[in-house]
Design a protein around this motif. Structure first.
Motif, PDB file in Angstrom:
ATOM      1  N   SER A 239       0.835  -1.208   0.000  1.00  0.00           N
ATOM      2  CA  SER A 239       0.000   0.000   0.000  1.00  0.00           C
ATOM      3  C   SER A 239       0.870   1.259   0.000  1.00  0.00           C
ATOM      4  O   SER A 239       0.604   2.216  -0.733  1.00  0.00           O
ATOM      5  CB  SER A 239      -0.911   0.018   1.238  1.00  0.00           C
ATOM      6  OG  SER A 239      -1.813  -1.037   1.231  1.00  0.00           O
ATOM      7  N   LEU A 242       2.609   1.800  -3.381  1.00  0.00           N
ATOM      8  CA  LEU A 242       1.674   2.148  -4.446  1.00  0.00           C
ATOM      9  C   LEU A 242       1.320   3.631  -4.425  1.00  0.00           C
ATOM     10  O   LEU A 242       1.172   4.262  -5.477  1.00  0.00           O
ATOM     11  CB  LEU A 242       0.404   1.311  -4.328  1.00  0.00           C
ATOM     12  CG  LEU A 242       0.525  -0.152  -4.762  1.00  0.00           C
ATOM     13  CD1 LEU A 242      -0.696  -0.947  -4.333  1.00  0.00           C
ATOM     14  CD2 LEU A 242       0.725  -0.257  -6.272  1.00  0.00           C
ATOM     15  N   VAL A 268      -5.479   1.667  -4.775  1.00  0.00           N
ATOM     16  CA  VAL A 268      -4.858   0.672  -3.908  1.00  0.00           C
ATOM     17  C   VAL A 268      -5.783  -0.528  -3.740  1.00  0.00           C
ATOM     18  O   VAL A 268      -5.341  -1.679  -3.787  1.00  0.00           O
ATOM     19  CB  VAL A 268      -4.496   1.295  -2.547  1.00  0.00           C
ATOM     20  CG1 VAL A 268      -4.014   0.213  -1.572  1.00  0.00           C
ATOM     21  CG2 VAL A 268      -3.421   2.364  -2.712  1.00  0.00           C
TER      22      VAL A 268
END
Length: 344
Positions: A239, A242, A268
């Motif tokens: 996460s 990203l 995400v």
């Protein structure tokens, strides 16, 4: 020409299905994932202690679920006209001490039984900083002594108490690993089938300072990768990477320039689905989302035939889904779409 750095995310060895039970704990970002999964009718229990940020607090909460720890009046303190717990979010706080304890212990008991049967645990760590209650300051205001608290006086929530009550501490990688290692051993002993997904929150803790925030995130990432490499059934979902490295633009942040905005969290989530769900599960989730969105529809003229037709159509669809997928909870949707009979 590529305008975005691509991260190759291979499909996980084990995948999440709607029949699975999912416990999510950690920072506010874990609630973005948890809320999205709930809207897709996955069976999710979110943050039984409320939002938690640091590894010590997360591990302490998970161990308390395993042991089904029941809190007593000695575990609470009175501050700002409220009874509160150092180990719980302020959503548990209240003016009535007995009601606060009842709410906390009900959540503990639910978490204990849910974790015992859970297929997946999603842990989102937000910060390597934690706060410890000072002994001398706690005496002066009648707050419970450190001996009442676990983990050397570590608190999960400061509840807006004066900053001089606490000692701020940046956990070392070794400390984080030791806490995670001990907790994971207990989790796997408690639930033999449990799979764990670790992720690091992309929310920047700017109040700690930009440099300090990066040191904090780096320690979390290093510790989590150590654990994923050590244990089977542990997975890392990026996460943090990203948002920070792929999206990499302030247009993907909220007005505070700290929290990822809706497009970022949706991006995400899409990557999460692609990594941990089959194509069939993703397709089913999208159909479920259409029903959930339709349930939020409020007509300005509910007595029209058009609106009644809309309700009947979705009621039929939900009832068919309920037959095909009896483990999904459509009670709220059925109640709403059934209003057509009352109005017709």
């Amino acid at each position: 020409m590529e305008f975005m750095l691509n991260i190759n995310l291979p499909k996980a060895e084990k995948l999440i299905h709607h029949q699975h039970h999912i416990l999510s704990v950690g920072s506010c970002f874990t609630e973005h994932i948890g809320n999205a999964l709930t809207n897709m009718k996955f069976q999710v229990l979110q943050n039984p202690n409320g939002i938690l940020f640091d590894p010590v607090s997360v591990c302490s909460s998970l161990v308390s679920y395993i042991r089904n720890k029941q809190y007593s009046g000695e575990d609470l303190f009175y501050l700002n006209e409220l009874w509160q717990s150092w180990q719980h979010h302020s959503r548990f706080s209240g003016m009535d001490k007995d009601r606060v304890l009842e709410k906390i212990n009900r959540s503990q008991n639910h978490a204990h039984h849910f974790l015992k049967e859970a297929d997946w645990l999603i842990i989102t760590l937000g910060s390597a900083f934690n706060y410890r209650l000072k002994d001398d300051e706690s005496r002066s205001v009648g707050i419970p002594q450190i001996s009442v608290l676990t983990n050397g006086g570590a608190v999960a929530n400061c509840h807006r108490a004066p900053s001089q009550f606490f000692q701020k501490n940046l956990l070392s990688i070794t400390e984080i690993i030791e806490n995670l290692d001990n907790t994971i051993h207990q989790l796997f002993h408690f639930n033999k089938k449990l799979n764990i997904i670790f992720t690091i929150s992309p929310v920047r803790h700017i109040r700690d300072g930009v440099v300090e925030n990066n040191r904090s995130k780096a320690r979390l990432i290093e510790a989590v990768h150590h654990m994923v490499n050590k244990f089977n059934r542990l997975y890392y979902f990026p996460s943090y990477e990203l948002v920070i490295d792929v999206l990499r633009d302030y247009r993907f942040y909220d007005i505070d320039m700290v929290h990822p905005n809706y497009p970022a969290t949706e991006f995400v989530l899409q990557k999460f689905q692609q990594t941990f769900m089959s194509e069939e599960t993703i397709a089913l989730s999208e159909e479920v989302k259409k029903i959930v969105i339709a349930c939020k529809h409020r007509s300005a003229n509910p007595a029209t035939e058009g609106h009644k037709k809309f309700l009947r159509s979705y009621l039929e669809k939900v009832e068919n889904f309920k037959k095909l997928y009896p483990y999904m909870d459509f009670e709220k949707e059925i109640k709403y779409f059934s209003n057509v009979s009352d109005e017709g």
